[in-house]
Write a protein that holds these residues in place. Structure first.
Motif, PDB file in Angstrom:
ATOM      1  N   GLY A  73      70.541 -43.303  68.774  1.00 44.43           N
ATOM      2  CA  GLY A  73      69.829 -43.828  68.585  1.00 44.43           C
ATOM      3  C   GLY A  73      68.751 -43.440  69.047  1.00 44.43           C
ATOM      4  O   GLY A  73      68.066 -43.833  70.312  1.00 44.43           O
ATOM      5  N   LEU A  74      67.119 -42.580  68.565  1.00 42.18           N
ATOM      6  CA  LEU A  74      66.358 -42.058  69.180  1.00 42.18           C
ATOM      7  C   LEU A  74      65.345 -43.033  68.586  1.00 42.18           C
ATOM      8  O   LEU A  74      64.159 -41.835  68.221  1.00 42.18           O
ATOM      9  N   GLY A  75      65.289 -43.893  68.947  1.00 39.76           N
ATOM     10  CA  GLY A  75      63.532 -44.349  69.386  1.00 39.76           C
ATOM     11  C   GLY A  75      62.613 -45.022  70.042  1.00 39.76           C
ATOM     12  O   GLY A  75      62.942 -43.555  70.520  1.00 39.76           O
ATOM     13  N   TYR A  76      62.065 -45.769  70.643  1.00 40.89           N
ATOM     14  CA  TYR A  76      61.347 -46.242  71.572  1.00 40.89           C
ATOM     15  C   TYR A  76      62.034 -45.845  72.935  1.00 40.89           C
ATOM     16  O   TYR A  76      62.049 -45.413  74.012  1.00 40.89           O
ATOM     17  N   VAL A  77      63.374 -46.986  73.205  1.00 41.71           N
ATOM     18  CA  VAL A  77      63.816 -46.511  73.391  1.00 41.71           C
ATOM     19  C   VAL A  77      65.173 -45.209  74.287  1.00 41.71           C
ATOM     20  O   VAL A  77      65.156 -44.586  74.464  1.00 41.71           O
ATOM     21  N   GLY A  78      65.093 -44.787  73.367  1.00 44.17           N
ATOM     22  CA  GLY A  78      67.052 -43.654  72.798  1.00 44.17           C
ATOM     23  C   GLY A  78      65.674 -42.345  73.090  1.00 44.17           C
ATOM     24  O   GLY A  78      66.823 -41.234  74.200  1.00 44.17           O
ATOM     25  N   LEU A  79      64.458 -42.208  72.828  1.00 43.13           N
ATOM     26  CA  LEU A  79      64.599 -40.649  72.652  1.00 43.13           C
ATOM     27  C   LEU A  79      64.047 -40.353  74.243  1.00 43.13           C
ATOM     28  O   LEU A  79      64.178 -38.727  74.606  1.00 43.13           O
ATOM     29  N   PRO A  80      63.683 -40.950  74.952  1.00 44.82           N
ATOM     30  CA  PRO A  80      63.218 -40.729  76.126  1.00 44.82           C
ATOM     31  C   PRO A  80      64.198 -40.476  77.315  1.00 44.82           C
ATOM     32  O   PRO A  80      64.189 -40.263  78.105  1.00 44.82           O
ATOM     33  N   LEU A  81      64.968 -41.304  76.911  1.00 43.23           N
ATOM     34  CA  LEU A  81      66.203 -41.884  77.735  1.00 43.23           C
ATOM     35  C   LEU A  81      66.742 -40.268  77.266  1.00 43.23           C
ATOM     36  O   LEU A  81      67.549 -39.648  78.728  1.00 43.23           O
ATOM     37  N   ALA A  82      67.457 -40.212  76.118  1.00 44.84           N
ATOM     38  CA  ALA A  82      68.186 -38.823  76.197  1.00 44.84           C
ATOM     39  C   ALA A  82      67.204 -37.629  76.992  1.00 44.84           C
ATOM     40  O   ALA A  82      67.938 -36.533  77.437  1.00 44.84           O
ATOM     41  N   LEU A  83      65.803 -37.414  76.726  1.00 44.15           N
ATOM     42  CA  LEU A  83      64.815 -36.509  76.934  1.00 44.15           C
ATOM     43  C   LEU A  83      65.360 -36.772  78.620  1.00 44.15           C
ATOM     44  O   LEU A  83      65.713 -34.958  79.441  1.00 44.15           O
ATOM     45  N   GLU A  84      65.083 -37.655  79.397  1.00 50.68           N
ATOM     46  CA  GLU A  84      65.415 -37.173  80.603  1.00 50.68           C
ATOM     47  C   GLU A  84      66.965 -37.136  81.683  1.00 50.68           C
ATOM     48  O   GLU A  84      67.002 -35.726  82.046  1.00 50.68           O
ATOM     49  N   PHE A  85      68.192 -37.097  80.849  1.00 50.56           N
ATOM     50  CA  PHE A  85      69.705 -37.079  80.964  1.00 50.56           C
ATOM     51  C   PHE A  85      69.529 -35.385  80.572  1.00 50.56           C
ATOM     52  O   PHE A  85      70.649 -34.898  81.399  1.00 50.56           O
ATOM     53  N   GLY A  86      68.767 -35.228  78.949  1.00 47.77           N
ATOM     54  CA  GLY A  86      69.148 -33.843  79.290  1.00 47.77           C
ATOM     55  C   GLY A  86      68.445 -33.020  80.410  1.00 47.77           C
ATOM     56  O   GLY A  86      68.679 -31.519  80.267  1.00 47.77           O
ATOM     57  N   LYS A  87      67.800 -33.298  81.124  1.00 41.47           N
ATOM     58  CA  LYS A  87      66.820 -33.110  82.633  1.00 41.47           C
ATOM     59  C   LYS A  87      68.027 -32.134  82.535  1.00 41.47           C
ATOM     60  O   LYS A  87      68.498 -30.751  84.393  1.00 41.47           O
ATOM     61  N   ARG A  88      69.026 -32.956  83.193  1.00 42.32           N
ATOM     62  CA  ARG A  88      70.330 -32.274  84.163  1.00 42.32           C
ATOM     63  C   ARG A  88      71.165 -32.166  83.663  1.00 42.32           C
ATOM     64  O   ARG A  88      72.292 -31.330  83.863  1.00 42.32           O
ATOM     65  N   TRP A  89      71.807 -32.828  82.390  1.00 37.73           N
ATOM     66  CA  TRP A  89      73.754 -32.912  81.457  1.00 37.73           C
ATOM     67  C   TRP A  89      73.179 -32.213  80.258  1.00 37.73           C
ATOM     68  O   TRP A  89      72.414 -32.852  79.768  1.00 37.73           O
ATOM     69  N   PRO A  90      74.814 -31.840  79.742  1.00 31.41           N
ATOM     70  CA  PRO A  90      74.361 -31.822  78.289  1.00 31.41           C
ATOM     71  C   PRO A  90      74.433 -32.541  77.622  1.00 31.41           C
ATOM     72  O   PRO A  90      75.102 -34.374  77.654  1.00 31.41           O
ATOM     73  N   THR A  91      73.411 -33.217  76.592  1.00 30.01           N
ATOM     74  CA  THR A  91      73.316 -34.444  75.761  1.00 30.01           C
ATOM     75  C   THR A  91      73.020 -34.360  74.737  1.00 30.01           C
ATOM     76  O   THR A  91      72.512 -33.822  74.210  1.00 30.01           O
ATOM     77  N   VAL A  92      73.404 -35.340  73.503  1.00 29.93           N
ATOM     78  CA  VAL A  92      73.384 -35.059  72.961  1.00 29.93           C
ATOM     79  C   VAL A  92      72.521 -36.222  72.151  1.00 29.93           C
ATOM     80  O   VAL A  92      73.022 -37.562  72.804  1.00 29.93           O
ATOM     81  N   GLY A  93      71.568 -36.609  71.744  1.00 30.14           N
ATOM     82  CA  GLY A  93      70.714 -37.168  70.795  1.00 30.14           C
ATOM     83  C   GLY A  93      70.786 -37.853  69.322  1.00 30.14           C
ATOM     84  O   GLY A  93      70.690 -36.509  68.855  1.00 30.14           O
ATOM     85  N   PHE A  94      71.319 -38.299  68.956  1.00 26.30           N
ATOM     86  CA  PHE A  94      72.115 -38.620  67.752  1.00 26.30           C
ATOM     87  C   PHE A  94      71.221 -40.075  66.910  1.00 26.30           C
ATOM     88  O   PHE A  94      71.013 -41.535  67.325  1.00 26.30           O
ATOM     89  N   ASP A  95      70.909 -39.541  65.882  1.00 29.07           N
ATOM     90  CA  ASP A  95      70.333 -40.823  65.342  1.00 29.07           C
ATOM     91  C   ASP A  95      70.748 -40.525  63.038  1.00 29.07           C
ATOM     92  O   ASP A  95      70.492 -39.572  63.162  1.00 29.07           O
ATOM     93  N   ILE A  96      71.302 -41.352  62.457  1.00 27.38           N
ATOM     94  CA  ILE A  96      71.584 -41.421  61.239  1.00 27.38           C
ATOM     95  C   ILE A  96      70.154 -41.028  60.572  1.00 27.38           C
ATOM     96  O   ILE A  96      70.438 -41.110  59.544  1.00 27.38           O
ATOM     97  N   ASN A  97      68.731 -40.967  61.317  1.00 22.97           N
ATOM     98  CA  ASN A  97      68.009 -41.045  60.308  1.00 22.97           C
ATOM     99  C   ASN A  97      67.592 -39.205  60.180  1.00 22.97           C
ATOM    100  O   ASN A  97      67.215 -38.359  61.403  1.00 22.97           O
ATOM    101  N   GLU A  98      68.073 -38.223  58.872  1.00 19.78           N
ATOM    102  CA  GLU A  98      67.910 -37.224  58.746  1.00 19.78           C
ATOM    103  C   GLU A  98      66.976 -36.413  59.435  1.00 19.78           C
ATOM    104  O   GLU A  98      66.363 -35.847  60.444  1.00 19.78           O
ATOM    105  N   GLN A  99      65.821 -37.457  58.786  1.00 18.38           N
ATOM    106  CA  GLN A  99      64.075 -36.574  59.205  1.00 18.38           C
ATOM    107  C   GLN A  99      63.421 -37.317  60.360  1.00 18.38           C
ATOM    108  O   GLN A  99      62.845 -35.804  60.587  1.00 18.38           O
ATOM    109  N   ARG A 100      63.997 -38.197  61.439  1.00 17.50           N
ATOM    110  CA  ARG A 100      63.933 -38.045  62.576  1.00 17.50           C
ATOM    111  C   ARG A 100      64.574 -37.071  63.252  1.00 17.50           C
ATOM    112  O   ARG A 100      63.448 -36.184  63.873  1.00 17.50           O
TER     113      ARG A 100
END
Length: 426
Positions: free
Chosen positions: A17-44
């Protein structure tokens, strides 16, 4: 057994889920570890892959600082993940009951990729007990693994404040919890690596869930109190903001202001706590009475505007009224559960031609979510103007210049404009 604490070579994170919560979190983790940001919205996903965040929470340049992030709309991208963080929406249905469909769907998907030693952490707002009573059984059934033997769970409630560029995810203290002492330490240290504001380890997942629920319920109740004051003082012909400013001179007076309570948190989360309370035989009177007051504010606003128009001699049927702002809060494009939409439909019921202008909202989202077409420009053409959302762009408006005659009503819900320019405040 749990993965070793924070070994960069073995932790592989999936954020669901890469909304207001998931996206900032994924980007922070992605600074340190392999991180997959997943969302069902293809356009997103396509937009994020291009470095564009439609919510305007993340600047394009920020994507470059997360070298280990991958965005995907295919669940297969989660195959190598061993830490899953679920940040999907938890709304209410039309009967104001918790709607866990997205949460349980995400849980089922995660379970298909869950392996021994895996950790599933939830950030979605829920009622106390939801993680272990509703989500864990799905994880066990689909994965075939045993809870707290083969896999573990954690809970770390989101505290994102949309539109706030100061209190970003890394700068907000994070509550953490785990299903075992070892899991709790793992979750706490995982978040501690990216949260500069620090973490608070709650004694259990239920405590962490409950803490999140009351954070928003407390604010909801306080706002409902000042909204009720506005209803009282309106009948007494007293300006509510004048009263609050006077009372605010006392050192321990809590400075809440009346207004519309929408969005995905404050207007929703109290119903989750109320639902759980009722399931154990307690009817929460204060929480639900506060919700009723806040839910009724759009009708109050619409009726007050119509009464003022009639008093000013303005024919209501066929009148043109402008609503400035449609999002649920200022400087944010989120239109979920916005109460401005309810004002729009209430005014339409009086035969008024209602126009809406909002430079922050995404027109297609507004059309899809609320059936409202946004204006692309403003004119001097309105019998009534309502400042509903205090976007920065509205601060410099000459609001009287939008009125087509001197009798036009200017209703300032946010007490933004000079009092000489407005007909009434909330």
């Amino acid at each position: 057994m749990l993965p070793a604490l924070l070994p960069p070579a073995s932790v592989h994170i999936g954020v669901i889920g890469l909304g207001y919560v998931g996206l900032p979190l994924a980007l922070e983790f992605g600074k340190r570890w392999p991180t997959v940001g997943f969302d069902i919205n293809e356009q997103r996903i396509a937009e994020l892959q291009a470095g564009h965040d439609q919510t305007r929470e993340i600047e394009p340049a920020a994507f470059a600082f997360s070298p280990h992030i991958t965005f995907a709309d295919s669940a297969a991208a989660l195959t190598d993940c061993n830490v899953f963080i679920v940040t999907v929406p938890t709304p209410i249905d039309k009967f104001k009951r918790p709607d866990l469909s997205a949460l349980l769907s995400a849980t089922k998907m995660v379970a298909q990729y869950l392996k021994r030693g895996g950790v599933v952490i939830y950030e979605s707002t829920v009622y106390p007990g939801c993680t272990e009573e509703d989500c864990v059984p799905v994880l066990e059934r689909v994965s075939g693994l045993r809870f707290n033997q083969d896999f573990y769970c954690g809970y770390s409630p989101e505290r994102i404040n949309p539109g706030d560029k100061t209190r970003t995810v890394a700068n907000i203290l994070k509550i953490t919890a785990g299903s075992t002492p070892a899991a709790a330490r793992f979750v706490d240290q995982l978040y501690g690596a990216i949260i500069t504001a620090g973490t608070y380890a709650a004694p259990s997942i239920k405590v962490a869930e409950a803490a999140k629920a009351i954070e928003n319920a407390q604010r909801d109740v306080n706002i409902s109190f000042v909204n009720e004051l506005a209803l009282i003082f309106d009948r007494l012909d007293i300006d509510t903001m004048d009263v609050l400013e006077a009372a605010g001179t006392k050192w321990n007076f809590l400075k809440f202001t009346p207004g519309l309570v929408g969005g995905h948190c404050i207007s929703v989360d109290p119903y989750y706590l109320a639902h759980k309370a009722q399931s154990v035989g307690y009817h929460p009177q204060v929480i639900l009475s506060g919700r009723r007051v806040n839910d009724d504010m759009p009708i109050y606003v619409a009726n007050k505007l119509v009464k003022a128009m009639i008093k000013a001699g303005i024919p209501v049927s066929g009148a043109n009224v402008l609503l400035l702002g449609i999002t649920f809060k200022e400087n944010c494009p989120d239109v979920r559960n916005t109460k401005v939409a309810e004002i729009y439909h209430e005014l339409r019921g009086f035969g008024i031609n209602v126009h809406v202008y909002d430079p922050w909202a995404v027109p297609q989202e507004v059309a899809d979510e609320h059936g409202i077409t946004l204006l692309t420009s403003l004119e001097r053409a309105y019998d009534g103007v309502v400042l509903a959302v205090a976007h920065d762009e509205f601060n410099t408006l000459n609001i009287r210049s939008l009125c087509r005659h001197e009798q036009a009503i200017v209703y300032d819900l946010k007490s933004t404009f000079d009092r000489s320019q407005v007909s009434m405040r909330i």
